[in-house]
Design a protein around this motif. Structure first.
Motif, short mmCIF file in Angstrom:
data_model
loop_
_atom_site.label_atom_id
_atom_site.label_comp_id
_atom_site.label_asym_id
_atom_site.label_seq_id
_atom_site.Cartn_x
_atom_site.Cartn_y
_atom_site.Cartn_z
N PHE A 244 -0.29 -0.65 12.10
CA PHE A 244 -1.34 -1.26 12.90
C PHE A 244 -2.25 -0.16 13.46
CE2 PHE A 244 2.48 -3.81 13.15
CZ PHE A 244 2.05 -5.09 12.89
N LYS A 245 -3.53 -0.44 13.49
CA LYS A 245 -4.49 0.53 14.02
C LYS A 245 -5.62 -0.22 14.72
CE LYS A 245 -7.54 4.39 12.79
NZ LYS A 245 -6.97 5.26 13.86
N LYS A 246 -5.91 0.17 15.96
CA LYS A 246 -7.04 -0.41 16.66
C LYS A 246 -8.32 0.20 16.12
CE LYS A 246 -8.75 -1.65 21.22
NZ LYS A 246 -8.60 -1.54 22.69
N VAL A 247 -9.30 -0.65 15.85
CA VAL A 247 -10.57 -0.22 15.27
C VAL A 247 -11.67 -0.51 16.28
CG1 VAL A 247 -12.18 -0.50 13.35
CG2 VAL A 247 -9.72 -0.76 12.96
N GLY A 248 -12.26 0.56 16.84
CA GLY A 248 -13.27 0.38 17.86
C GLY A 248 -12.67 -0.28 19.09
N LYS A 249 -13.48 -1.04 19.81
CA LYS A 249 -13.03 -1.71 21.03
C LYS A 249 -12.45 -3.10 20.77
CE LYS A 249 -16.21 0.63 24.23
NZ LYS A 249 -17.26 0.44 25.26
N LEU A 250 -12.87 -3.73 19.67
CA LEU A 250 -12.53 -5.14 19.48
C LEU A 250 -11.76 -5.42 18.19
CD1 LEU A 250 -15.93 -6.74 20.59
CD2 LEU A 250 -13.86 -6.43 21.96
N GLY A 251 -11.56 -4.41 17.35
CA GLY A 251 -10.94 -4.64 16.05
C GLY A 251 -9.50 -4.17 15.98
N ASN A 252 -8.76 -4.75 15.06
CA ASN A 252 -7.37 -4.37 14.82
C ASN A 252 -7.07 -4.55 13.33
OD1 ASN A 252 -4.47 -4.97 16.98
ND2 ASN A 252 -4.77 -3.46 15.40
N TRP A 253 -6.69 -3.46 12.68
CA TRP A 253 -6.29 -3.52 11.28
C TRP A 253 -4.77 -3.56 11.22
CZ3 TRP A 253 -5.32 1.12 7.72
CH2 TRP A 253 -5.03 0.68 6.42
N ALA A 254 -4.24 -4.52 10.44
CA ALA A 254 -2.79 -4.70 10.35
C ALA A 254 -2.39 -4.82 8.89
CB ALA A 254 -2.37 -5.96 11.12
N SER A 255 -1.31 -4.14 8.51
CA SER A 255 -0.83 -4.19 7.13
C SER A 255 0.69 -4.25 7.10
CB SER A 255 -1.29 -2.96 6.34
OG SER A 255 -2.69 -2.95 6.18
N ARG A 256 1.20 -4.98 6.11
CA ARG A 256 2.65 -5.06 5.89
C ARG A 256 2.94 -4.90 4.40
NH1 ARG A 256 5.82 -10.60 7.01
NH2 ARG A 256 4.50 -11.23 5.25
N LEU A 257 3.80 -3.95 4.07
CA LEU A 257 4.29 -3.78 2.72
C LEU A 257 5.76 -4.17 2.70
CD1 LEU A 257 4.04 -2.76 -0.23
CD2 LEU A 257 4.69 -0.48 0.63
N ARG A 258 6.09 -5.17 1.85
CA ARG A 258 7.47 -5.65 1.76
C ARG A 258 8.03 -5.31 0.38
NH1 ARG A 258 8.93 -11.57 3.74
NH2 ARG A 258 8.98 -10.39 5.69
N LEU A 259 9.17 -4.61 0.37
CA LEU A 259 9.90 -4.30 -0.85
C LEU A 259 11.23 -5.04 -0.79
CD1 LEU A 259 9.32 -0.44 -0.96
CD2 LEU A 259 7.90 -2.23 -1.96
N ALA A 260 11.56 -5.78 -1.85
CA ALA A 260 12.77 -6.59 -1.84
C ALA A 260 13.47 -6.52 -3.18
CB ALA A 260 12.43 -8.05 -1.50
N TYR A 261 14.80 -6.52 -3.14
CA TYR A 261 15.59 -6.41 -4.37
C TYR A 261 16.90 -7.18 -4.19
CZ TYR A 261 18.71 -4.49 -7.92
OH TYR A 261 19.60 -4.37 -8.95
N ALA A 262 17.29 -7.90 -5.25
CA ALA A 262 18.59 -8.59 -5.29
C ALA A 262 19.27 -8.26 -6.60
CB ALA A 262 18.40 -10.10 -5.14
N SER A 263 20.59 -8.10 -6.56
CA SER A 263 21.33 -7.69 -7.75
C SER A 263 21.65 -8.87 -8.67
CB SER A 263 22.64 -7.00 -7.34
OG SER A 263 23.48 -7.89 -6.64
N ASN A 264 21.51 -10.12 -8.20
CA ASN A 264 21.79 -11.28 -9.05
C ASN A 264 20.55 -11.62 -9.88
OD1 ASN A 264 20.33 -12.12 -6.80
ND2 ASN A 264 21.33 -14.13 -6.70
N ASP A 265 20.24 -10.72 -10.81
CA ASP A 265 18.98 -10.82 -11.54
C ASP A 265 19.00 -11.86 -12.66
OD1 ASP A 265 20.81 -9.41 -13.00
OD2 ASP A 265 19.41 -7.92 -13.75
N ASP A 266 20.15 -12.44 -12.96
CA ASP A 266 20.21 -13.37 -14.09
C ASP A 266 20.44 -14.82 -13.67
OD1 ASP A 266 22.74 -13.00 -13.18
OD2 ASP A 266 23.67 -12.71 -15.14
#
Length: 419
Positions: A280-302
């Protein structure tokens, strides 16, 4: 003799100036529902200890993370050679109703209502429950006390009876609907190592049932599957977030790992891991940039009963309700939030976002995560109505528009920021 006297005077002066100033008194103002004893137990600044400005700043950020606190400030006063520190706390209203509205897998009305108290007993314990209608009825209840035993060590339990219609995706785009019924009881121990790092360990006991409802069932696929499972789970969080009402800055990483035992056949044992990286990063006085990166893995692939779903409320706004499943995923949500009206406690915030992700299909290869064959790309717009003095009182409405073959579009509504 004169040189010795001068040396002694110099040494005594250095010692006098090198002594740490002491916190003579810690005052706490503004409390109404929160217990002062709880705040004093939680903060690191203590009367009689040496004054440390970094410890004061850490206390303020720690207090602002509490559900019961809307904002906190510190004031420093000099009394002789010592200090009097005052923490002024602005409390949140913490008895919060919640509602999520969507369409279910029959394209009918689905909803989830909840009621939670986030400052139970004035000690920022969480107690609440929910009722959900998503083709079938579901309910659950939670209690969590992060600082039950000490200012680092806590405990939590929850019970859920979830019943839903779950689409299961087989080869050749063959979709079969099952009635999924799971009853789970979970208990967790919570520990805070320091201001930035905390962990949970727990056990989840579940009874699962899948009953065939409709669809072209592949030959040899059972119409009913059951399993009594025990899941061992761990969670680790690194949190370096600064909160100033609707503005958030900093970085957070949340790792959740589970080992599921007790299954067999299509519901066999497996490992599942997920890590959310948030920036998260505040941009100027009124802005807010937000990002989420999700990595997911399960071993029951079949197995077609894959754990990760493409869903409006979870990861891709506008995609629909459980439109696909996968056994591994990479999902990126990024958005720019802009405050265009603020007066007193009320805020209106606009939102421009991009939700995109890739999945490994059941029985597929990890290369599907990067070859573009499962890519989904959904830009969109949204609006937020925010009450600054009610915990998590963010009413959000987003419209996502899919780009690509067979893409959909739609509205997602809920309470609380999407992430």
């Amino acid at each position: 003799m004169k040189k010795i006297l001068i040396s002694l005077i110099f040494l005594m002066t250095c010692c006098a100036f090198s002594q740490d100033a002491v916190v003579a008194e810690l005052r706490i103002n503004g409390l109404k529902r929160t217990k002062e004893s709880f705040i004093r137990k939680l903060v690191k600044v203590k009367p009689g200890a040496a004054y440390d400005s970094l410890r004061v700043a850490t206390d303020i950020e720690r207090l602002k993370r509490l559900p019961g606190v809307a904002n906190a400030e510190s004031e420093l006063q000099k009394e002789g050679s010592d200090y009097v520190i005052t923490y002024t706390i602005e409390e949140n209203f913490t008895i919060i109703p919640g509602i999520n509205i969507a369409t279910d897998n029959n394209d009918e009305f689905a909803f989830r209502v909840s009621l939670f108290e986030f400052n139970l007993l004035g000690r920022n314990q969480i107690l609440g429950g929910f009722y959900q209608r998503d083709v079938f009825d579901s309910y659950g209840g939670y209690w969590e006390a992060p600082y039950l035993f000490t200012n680092k060590f806590g405990f939590g339990i929850n019970y859920k009876n979830l019943v839903s219609q779950e689409p299961v995706f087989f080869e050749n785009d063959n979709t079969v609907n099952y009635r999924f019924d799971t009853k789970t009881f979970e208990a967790n121990l919570l520990y805070e190592f320091n201001f930035h790092n905390r962990a949970e360990v727990g056990i989840n006991i579940a009874s699962e049932e899948y009953d065939f409802l409709e669809g072209d069932l592949p030959l040899g696929t059972p119409t009913r599957l059951t399993a009594d499972k025990i899941t061992y789970r761990g969670e680790y969080e690194y949190n370096d977030i600064d909160i100033d009402y609707q503005y958030v800055s900093g970085f957070r990483s949340l790792l959740d790992v589970r080992f599921v035992t007790g299954g067999e056949g299509l519901l066999n044992d497996f490992f599942i891991g997920r890590n959310d990286f948030e920036y998260f990063k505040k941009v100027g006085k009124l802005g807010n940039w937000a990002s989420r990166l999700r990595l997911a893995y399960a071993s029951n692939d079949d197995t077609p009963f894959a754990p990760f779903a493409v869903d409006n409320q979870l990861n891709i706004r506008g995609a629909g309700n459980t439109i696909d499943r996968g056994t591994a995923a990479i999902v990126l949500n990024t958005e720019y939030r802009h405050t265009f009206y603020e007066k007193g406690w009320f805020v209106i915030q606009s939102n421009v976002f991009i939700d995109t992700g890739t999945w490994r299909n059941p029985g597929g290869d990890l290369v599907e995560l990067v070859d573009g064959s499962t890519l989904r790309f959904y830009p969109g717009l949204g609006i937020r109505l925010i009450h600054k003095r009610i915990f998590n009182a963010v009413f959000r409405l987003d419209y996502g528009y899919g780009i690509g073959d067979d893409a959909t579009n739609g509205i997602t509504f809920g309470i609380g920021q999407y992430f």
